[in-house]
Design an enzyme around this catalytic site. Structure first.
Site, short mmCIF file in Angstrom:
data_model
loop_
_atom_site.label_atom_id
_atom_site.label_comp_id
_atom_site.label_asym_id
_atom_site.label_seq_id
_atom_site.Cartn_x
_atom_site.Cartn_y
_atom_site.Cartn_z
N ASP A 299 -44.82 -85.80 6.72
CA ASP A 299 -45.60 -84.56 6.73
C ASP A 299 -44.80 -83.51 7.49
O ASP A 299 -43.99 -83.84 8.36
CB ASP A 299 -46.95 -84.81 7.41
CG ASP A 299 -47.91 -83.63 7.31
OD1 ASP A 299 -47.70 -82.76 6.44
OD2 ASP A 299 -48.89 -83.58 8.09
N HIS A 300 -45.02 -82.26 7.14
CA HIS A 300 -44.41 -81.17 7.89
C HIS A 300 -45.30 -80.82 9.08
O HIS A 300 -46.53 -80.75 8.95
CB HIS A 300 -44.24 -79.93 7.00
CG HIS A 300 -43.24 -80.13 5.90
ND1 HIS A 300 -43.49 -79.75 4.60
CD2 HIS A 300 -42.00 -80.68 5.91
CE1 HIS A 300 -42.44 -80.04 3.84
NE2 HIS A 300 -41.52 -80.60 4.63
N PHE A 479 -50.23 -79.96 6.40
CA PHE A 479 -51.02 -80.51 5.30
C PHE A 479 -50.17 -80.83 4.07
O PHE A 479 -50.57 -80.59 2.94
CB PHE A 479 -52.17 -79.56 4.93
CG PHE A 479 -52.83 -78.93 6.12
CD1 PHE A 479 -53.30 -79.70 7.17
CD2 PHE A 479 -52.95 -77.55 6.22
CE1 PHE A 479 -53.90 -79.13 8.28
CE2 PHE A 479 -53.54 -76.97 7.33
CZ PHE A 479 -54.02 -77.75 8.37
N HIS A 480 -49.00 -81.43 4.32
CA HIS A 480 -48.08 -81.79 3.24
C HIS A 480 -47.82 -83.29 3.23
O HIS A 480 -46.69 -83.75 3.06
CB HIS A 480 -46.76 -81.03 3.39
CG HIS A 480 -46.90 -79.55 3.33
ND1 HIS A 480 -45.91 -78.68 3.78
CD2 HIS A 480 -47.91 -78.76 2.87
CE1 HIS A 480 -46.31 -77.43 3.60
NE2 HIS A 480 -47.52 -77.46 3.05
N ALA A 481 -48.85 -84.10 3.40
CA ALA A 481 -48.68 -85.55 3.47
C ALA A 481 -48.14 -86.10 2.15
O ALA A 481 -48.58 -85.71 1.07
CB ALA A 481 -50.01 -86.22 3.79
#
Length: 545
Positions: A299-300, A479-481
């Site tokens: 994630d970021h 929110f880039h899982a």
């Protein structure tokens, strides 16, 4: 919707109507001879807050459209949990996200191919991106037009401060890039968003809506899959709960999991596909021992610097009631104005130091500042009382890795999410460098003349140690899982093969962001939709064999 019986059988069952699932539903049902069932745990996306672009502030904590996950306490960020909004609605997270459209760097996909995944190099996926896009900037060597997904460049519609940001970035040595989705990603830019005629263009809008009247496509909302069933057939059956009743449905070709980086591995593990030792600890029989299910979570991680301004920002527009009503009337009458855009109006991609071969930091500029709501306490992010704006950053290629695990064999229990943010000290060093870049931009004209003061974290936070401590105290998920059912040639180190088939499991694929072996550079909704397109290509090709 038709009745449900134990004898129902479809050619394809797609689990999850999210960014990739909607693509699959469209592409696989294009053949009228193919029967397709699409199951979505959430409900309809016919909602004002979904359709209005800036309405994602309202859906951010919406209990009916959002899974509203909380991670376990993360040691690397001060033992804080991280809030993870995930779409529980037609369109999935593409219906509740900030709409920023970022394909990723060419090197991202060449890296995927280099890991033993033929067909995923940049040259392979460029035609896929062009096919899926209707970029209103027009077609060229890199952009596509005529596709289902509308891409709008916000240039000419953004707040005046966005232009000041671009000028200050150029003065700080970050040149303007008119198209970060083109030949190269480097530079400062106005963001492109998935918006059409002032309305959000989600994957449901782009792909599902044109297909939903096909008689061979069945869409069932409010249907949460509980497990896959393996009974000796070439392809599995599955169970799902809907309206308080448990149903079973069979496929004669494939089940395709498109439930996302959290729920796809959860469904696999509930079905006895995963690390056998862990599954037995939950009393689940191991059907297929695949130890990498739920591993490789990426994630970021990002944070903002908040500035008080001496000029009008969107705080002054979105906070007072009479001005909110004015821009609301403007939007309803013309579908223009600040409500028709993302709050992430500008940003870009930079290298944290000259030794980097490609950009490793993403930048964000928002012409407002806001206080994040507490989950369950307030449904809207509220603009601050002062005139303010935010400069933000996140890491493109984090080295820290986490995992998804079962909390219990109960399919309705939220899974355990351990992101392990900043467990690799190199991620901390990179983010401190990115924070210095934010301040470098803020110190340049014309933005510097608009700043009264840096409110958060404040100028007293200056040493490496203090900046690192601030990052650990304030950073959170962007929110880039992705990555939890990673693609690769070897089942000891991956979950699906390069054609997205689950290793050793006949009739089962995973097609969503969980298959990313490495996270892409920037927002991941565009590559998630691309994976849906690529997965559909593989499935249709395999049907002909």
């Amino acid at each position: 919707m038709g009745g449900v019986t134990e004898r129902e059988e479809f050619d394809f069952i797609i689990v999850g109507a999210g960014s990739a699932g909607c693509v699959l539903a469209n592409r696989l049902s294009a053949d009228p001879k193919t029967r397709v069932l699409l199951l979505e745990a959430g409900g309809s996306d016919f909602n004002f807050w979904v359709k209005m672009p800036i309405g994602y502030g309202k859906t951010f904590y919406h209990p009916k459209m959002n899974w509203r996950y909380l991670t376990e306490a993360v040691p690397g960020i001060g033992n804080r949990p991280s809030y993870w909004p995930r779409g529980k609605v037609l369109g999935g997270s593409s219906s509740i996200n900030a709409m920023v459209y970022v394909r990723g760097q060419h090197e991202d996909f060449d890296s995927w191919a280099a890991l033993g995944n033929p067909g995923w190099a940049a040259s392979d996926i460029l035609p896929v991106y062009k096919r899926m896009e209707n970029n209103l900037a027009g077609a060229d060597q890199w952009r596509g037009t005529g596709g289902p997904l509308t891409i709008t460049n916000m240039t000419g519609s953004t707040h005046a401060l966005a232009d000041d940001y671009l000028e200050s970035a150029a003065a700080a040595g970050i040149p303007f890039n008119p198209d970060y989705n083109g030949e190269k990603q480097d530079g400062a830019s106005i963001y492109q968003i998935t918006m059409r005629n002032g309305l959000r263009c989600s994957s449901a809008d782009a792909y599902l809506r044109p297909a939903r009247r096909r008689p061979n496509l069945e869409i069932r909302t409010g249907a949460q899959v509980t497990r896959l069933i393996f009974d000796g057939h070439a392809a599995p059956s599955l169970e799902y709960m809907r309206g308080g009743r448990l149903f079973t449905v069979r496929t004669n070709r494939e089940v395709i999991l498109s439930a996302g980086a959290v729920n796809s591995p959860q469904i696999l593990m509930l079905s006895g596909i995963g690390d056998g030792a862990k599954l037995s600890g939950h009393g689940i029989k191991t059907n297929y021992d695949l130890p990498q299910v739920g591993q490789n979570l990426q994630d970021h991680l990002g944070f903002d610097y908040i500035y008080e301004a001496n000029c009008q920002t969107l705080n002054d527009v979105l906070r007072p009631l009479h001005r909110r009503m004015a821009v609301g009337m403007q939007y309803l009458a013309t579908r223009t104005g600040p409500l028709s855009l993302s709050i992430n109006q500008a940003g870009g991609f930079v290298r944290s130091d000259e030794s980097r071969k490609r950009p490793n930091i993403q930048l964000y500029f928002s012409p407002l500042s806001y206080t994040r709501a507490i989950p369950g306490k307030r449904a809207l992010m509220r603009a601050d009382l002062f005139s303010g704006f935010m400069l933000g950053t996140s890491n493109c290629h984090p080295l820290s890795r986490g995992e998804i695990d079962l909390r219990s064999p109960d399919p309705f229990a939220a899974p355990v999410i351990r992101p392990n943010y900043l467990s690799d000290e190199r991620d901390v060093e990179e983010l401190v460098q990115s924070a210095r870049i934010l301040r470098k931009i803020a110190a340049e004209q014309p933005l510097a003349d608009k700043i009264v003061r840096e409110i958060t974290p404040g100028p007293e936070t200056e040493s490496y140690e203090d900046m690192a401590a601030d990052i650990r105290a304030r950073s959170g998920s962007v929110f880039h899982a992705c990555g939890t059912c990673a693609m690769g040639p070897d089942q000891r180190s991956s979950v699906v093969d390069p054609r997205l088939r689950v290793h050793g499991v006949p009739g089962l694929r995973v097609v969503d962001a969980s298959i990313f072996p490495l996270i892409t550079s920037g927002n991941i909704n565009a590559p998630s939709i691309m994976v849906g397109e690529r997965g559909a290509d593989f499935i249709l090709e395999d049907m002909k064999r």
